[in-house]
Design an enzyme around this catalytic site. Structure first.
Site, PDB file in Angstrom:
ATOM      1  N   GLU A   1      34.032  34.987  37.889  1.00  0.00           N
ATOM      2  CA  GLU A   1      33.280  35.962  37.094  1.00  0.00           C
ATOM      3  C   GLU A   1      31.942  35.454  36.573  1.00  0.00           C
ATOM      4  O   GLU A   1      31.591  35.736  35.428  1.00  0.00           O
ATOM      5  CB  GLU A   1      34.164  36.426  35.939  1.00  0.00           C
ATOM      6  CG  GLU A   1      34.532  35.338  34.892  1.00  0.00           C
ATOM      7  CD  GLU A   1      35.771  34.518  35.212  1.00  0.00           C
ATOM      8  OE1 GLU A   1      36.129  34.398  36.400  1.00  0.00           O
ATOM      9  OE2 GLU A   1      36.371  33.986  34.272  1.00  0.00           O
TER      10      GLU A   1
ATOM     11  N   HIS B   1      38.643  43.142  38.746  1.00  0.00           N
ATOM     12  CA  HIS B   1      39.042  41.970  37.947  1.00  0.00           C
ATOM     13  C   HIS B   1      37.815  41.179  37.473  1.00  0.00           C
ATOM     14  O   HIS B   1      37.660  40.925  36.281  1.00  0.00           O
ATOM     15  CB  HIS B   1      39.978  41.082  38.771  1.00  0.00           C
ATOM     16  CG  HIS B   1      40.450  39.869  38.033  1.00  0.00           C
ATOM     17  ND1 HIS B   1      41.660  39.820  37.378  1.00  0.00           N
ATOM     18  CD2 HIS B   1      39.867  38.661  37.822  1.00  0.00           C
ATOM     19  CE1 HIS B   1      41.797  38.637  36.799  1.00  0.00           C
ATOM     20  NE2 HIS B   1      40.719  37.909  37.065  1.00  0.00           N
ATOM     21  N   GLU B   2      36.964  40.822  38.408  1.00  0.00           N
ATOM     22  CA  GLU B   2      35.803  40.000  38.018  1.00  0.00           C
ATOM     23  C   GLU B   2      34.872  40.769  37.088  1.00  0.00           C
ATOM     24  O   GLU B   2      34.311  40.212  36.153  1.00  0.00           O
ATOM     25  CB  GLU B   2      35.053  39.473  39.249  1.00  0.00           C
ATOM     26  CG  GLU B   2      35.900  38.655  40.240  1.00  0.00           C
ATOM     27  CD  GLU B   2      36.801  37.605  39.602  1.00  0.00           C
ATOM     28  OE1 GLU B   2      36.467  37.097  38.518  1.00  0.00           O
ATOM     29  OE2 GLU B   2      37.871  37.319  40.187  1.00  0.00           O
TER      30      GLU B   2
ATOM     31  N   HIS C   1      36.060  40.793  33.486  1.00  0.00           N
ATOM     32  CA  HIS C   1      35.721  39.577  32.738  1.00  0.00           C
ATOM     33  C   HIS C   1      34.405  39.728  31.964  1.00  0.00           C
ATOM     34  O   HIS C   1      34.144  38.930  31.050  1.00  0.00           O
ATOM     35  CB  HIS C   1      35.602  38.375  33.681  1.00  0.00           C
ATOM     36  CG  HIS C   1      36.900  37.668  33.961  1.00  0.00           C
ATOM     37  ND1 HIS C   1      37.690  37.136  32.983  1.00  0.00           N
ATOM     38  CD2 HIS C   1      37.530  37.399  35.141  1.00  0.00           C
ATOM     39  CE1 HIS C   1      38.752  36.548  33.536  1.00  0.00           C
ATOM     40  NE2 HIS C   1      38.680  36.704  34.847  1.00  0.00           N
TER      41      HIS C   1
ATOM     42  N   TYR D   1      47.979  35.317  33.716  1.00  0.00           N
ATOM     43  CA  TYR D   1      47.561  36.586  34.313  1.00  0.00           C
ATOM     44  C   TYR D   1      48.598  37.687  34.074  1.00  0.00           C
ATOM     45  O   TYR D   1      48.346  38.668  33.394  1.00  0.00           O
ATOM     46  CB  TYR D   1      47.392  36.431  35.831  1.00  0.00           C
ATOM     47  CG  TYR D   1      46.189  35.619  36.245  1.00  0.00           C
ATOM     48  CD1 TYR D   1      45.031  36.239  36.677  1.00  0.00           C
ATOM     49  CD2 TYR D   1      46.210  34.234  36.212  1.00  0.00           C
ATOM     50  CE1 TYR D   1      43.924  35.507  37.076  1.00  0.00           C
ATOM     51  CE2 TYR D   1      45.110  33.491  36.601  1.00  0.00           C
ATOM     52  CZ  TYR D   1      43.964  34.130  37.036  1.00  0.00           C
ATOM     53  OH  TYR D   1      42.871  33.410  37.405  1.00  0.00           O
TER      54      TYR D   1
END
Ligand code: BES
Ligand code: ZN
Length: 617
Positions: free
Chosen positions: A282, A306-307, A310, A392
């Site tokens: 990220e 997901h990234e 972040h 996670y």
């Protein structure tokens, strides 16, 4: 003079300097003095596989009478240190202390009274743990070399002498020089235009923890996708990636609606060569992404969600130490799933959550109990060795539990407020509990108890009251598996034509461990699984094939392990192969061919698996 010498000797050897940092993984004295801004002036030298130049730290003292600046380094060559004191540059005194096996060596710099800035002239070594240097043959284009950094968790120190702790933040600027044919990019503002002379300027005006400082250089081109998003990559991936990730802007818009403004202006994606050891990283303004998710059907774009997530959880609100990694990754996995739901619908989000949950249950069974605690004990250990699905997926499950109990409305506004309240700050687990008690648990009494919170955060495994994410689509797939196994249906009765990649993954992952070779061959013949071009499906099938000793995959398996360096995809294959003597030999042979294409981190992981297995046999 004598007194100065005596004092100097003490600076460099006195044990009284041993620190007791809240972040065990930094030997720097960041509780005494911090750098608030850094400037990097580095040349990318592909021939020597090194970054060379200087870093300039702007300092702020936090306590009176601070006599030294301690920086984290690992295998750096330090040439010279200069100090800016009372507006005059002068030569400084420094020493590299004895290296710690996990943490590297402290670079101790003696400060003068009123030192404002410190410059360190240095170069990294070819084996820097946070850099990978690829030859032209290891790239898509085969003509130019490529390099990239991966600083999380404690690898920034292998290419920058810095206070390498997520408890601290810096703004940065950089002047980076490469050969004219290549382009450097950073986790900063990237100029889409190429420079004529190979010199590039970067600026990162928002303060970030050092593990988010990132660089890459290679034959990198640019393609705009939307007002805020673009792809940087070798020409071969540019158009494919722009199509695969065209929904990135919608993801940003959806996340802003949920959790407030995206505070980093631009959000670009750098597509790396296949040896990138992670799915994604990220790095702010420029996430680093593996090409293994370019599936052609957007089936693996949750990685982008997901990234991007972040940008709130992790980059805006950061874990103060690596013990608190779950605050980064658990929140991010939860937010990722909410983004997927907003952009691709409930059913897809549910399938992804259910797959994550299944993966968690399986890995919990295999892990030492102490490592299944969210607030994991990692003092004395390399954070890379303690990495698992616990921060996670257990972290994600914990937040889903809170959402379920308090209801979406209350939980969403709590999270939004949490991101605002801690923006550009670092937080540890205790800080999280304190904030949550005040703003959620005690605000709506009688819904969740302290005991329940403690059990999520400090107890191993999963609490008995944990949610268990399910998907209707998977219930159907499970029925088909059961019927086929019982011989009450044949493969041609299963309506696979409409299956998504997620249903395939559930199907393969939930086939019984006892499947015969005949049944494996039957599956392969019907669905061409060995030839699947989806890297996640191929991974699941290859893993099952190793377990079932279905040797027909061997050629494909070898090819897969050589062409991919992403740890999550290759490490479980090596682990499984290492369980049996003959397949261990196969794994070793393949590794010999694959090694040079792997990142130092992946090499380390694979080598320790192979070594442990060899020692046992
Ligand atoms: N920040 C992580 C990668 C990471 C974590 C690197 C800890 C070093 C130490 C990144 O955001 C990540 O989680 N990547 C995952 C993506 C997946 C969970 C969607 C990966 O690489 O597989
Ligand atoms: Zn992550």
């Amino acid at each position: 003079m004598k007194k100065t010498l005596l004092l100097l000797a003490c600076f460099f050897s006195c044990v009284s300097f041993a620190k007791n940092n809240p972040d065990w993984h930094s030997q720097s004295n960041y509780t005494d003095i911090i750098s608030t801004n850094i400037h990097l002036n580095l040349k990318v030298d592909f021939d020597k596989k090194q970054l060379k130049g200087y870093i300039e730290h702007s300092l702020k003292t936090l306590k009176p009478n601070i006599k030294v600046l301690d920086l984290d380094t690992r295998e750096l060559e330090i040439h010279k240190v200069t100090l800016l004191t009372n507006d005059k540059w002068q030569k400084g005194t420094f020493k590299l202390l004895k290296p710690h096996p996990v943490l590297g060596s402290t670079l101790r710099i003696v400060l003068a009274k009123n030192t404002q800035k410190v410059r360190v002239y240095y170069n990294s070594l070819p084996q820097a743990s946070g850099l990978q240097w690829l030859t032209p043959e290891q790239t898509a284009g085969k003509k130019h070399p490529f390099m990239f950094s991966q600083s999380q968790a404690i690898h920034a120190r292998s290419w920058i002498p810095i206070q390498d702790t997520p408890a601290m933040r810096v703004t940065y600027s950089a002047t980076i020089t490469t050969s004219k044919a290549l382009r450097p990019v950073m986790s900063a503002n990237n100029n889409p235009k190429r420079s004529a002379d190979g010199v590039y300027q970067f600026k990162m005006p928002q303060a970030i923890p050092p593990y988010l400082i990132a660089i890459a250089a290679g034959n990198i081109h640019h393609k705009k996708m939307s007002k805020q998003t673009a792809i940087y990559s070798e020409p071969a991936y540019l158009n494919i990636a722009a199509k695969e990730f065209e929904d990135t802007q919608s993801m940003i818009d959806a996340t802003e609606k949920l959790y407030g403004k995206y505070r980093w202006n631009q959000y670009d994606l750098l597509i790396l060569p296949p040896s990138f050891p992670f799915g994604g990283m990220e790095n702010p303004r420029l996430s680093f992404i593996t090409p293994t998710v370019l599936a052609g059907d957007k089936s693996l774009v949750s990685l982008i969600a997901h990234e991007l997530a972040h940008s709130w959880s992790g980059n805006l609100v950061t874990n103060a130490t690596w013990r608190d990694l779950w605050l980064n990754e658990g929140f991010t996995s939860y937010v990722e799933n909410r983004i997927m739901e907003a952009v691709y619908g409930k059913e897809r989000a549910k399938m992804e959550a259910a797959l994550g949950y299944q993966g968690l249950i399986r890995s919990l069974e295999e892990m030492p109990e102490k490592d299944t605690i969210l607030h994991i004990e990692i003092e004395g250990r390399d954070p890379d060795d303690a990495f698992s699905s616990v921060p996670y997926d257990k972290g994600h499950l914990f937040l889903s539990f809170l959402e379920e109990r308090f209801g979406r409305d209350k939980f969403d506004s709590f999270l939004r407020q949490y991101f605002d309240a801690h923006a550009f700050q670092s937080l540890d687990t205790t800080g999280f509990i304190k904030y949550t008690n005040k703003n959620l648990i005690n605000r709506y009494p009688g819904i969740v108890s302290d005991k329940e919170i403690n059990s999520w955060i400090y107890q191993p495994g999963l609490p008995s009251f944990a949610p268990s994410p399910e998907s209707d689509a998977f219930v159907k797939v499970q029925k088909h598996i059961d019927n086929w196994i019982k011989n009450s249906a044949s493969l041609s009765d299963i309506p696979t034509g409409k299956w998504t990649v997620h249903e395939w993954l559930y199907f393969i992952n939930n086939l019984p461990d006892t499947l015969s070779l005949k049944r494996m061959a039957e599956l392969d013949k019907a669905y061409q699984l060995t030839q699947s071009q989806n890297n996640e499906i191929a991974h699941a099938w290859l893993l099952l094939s190793i377990k079932r000793r279905y040797a027909a995959v061997n050629e494909r398996l070898e090819d897969y392990m050589i062409s991919i360096g992403r740890r999550k995809l290759i490490v479980p294959l090596y682990k499984e192969l290492s369980k049996d003597k003959t397949s261990l030999e196969f794994a070793k042979r393949v590794y010999q061919k694959a090694r040079s294409g792997y990142h130092p981190l992946a090499q380390g992981t694979v080598e320790s698996i192979l070594k442990e297995a060899t020692d046992k046999k």
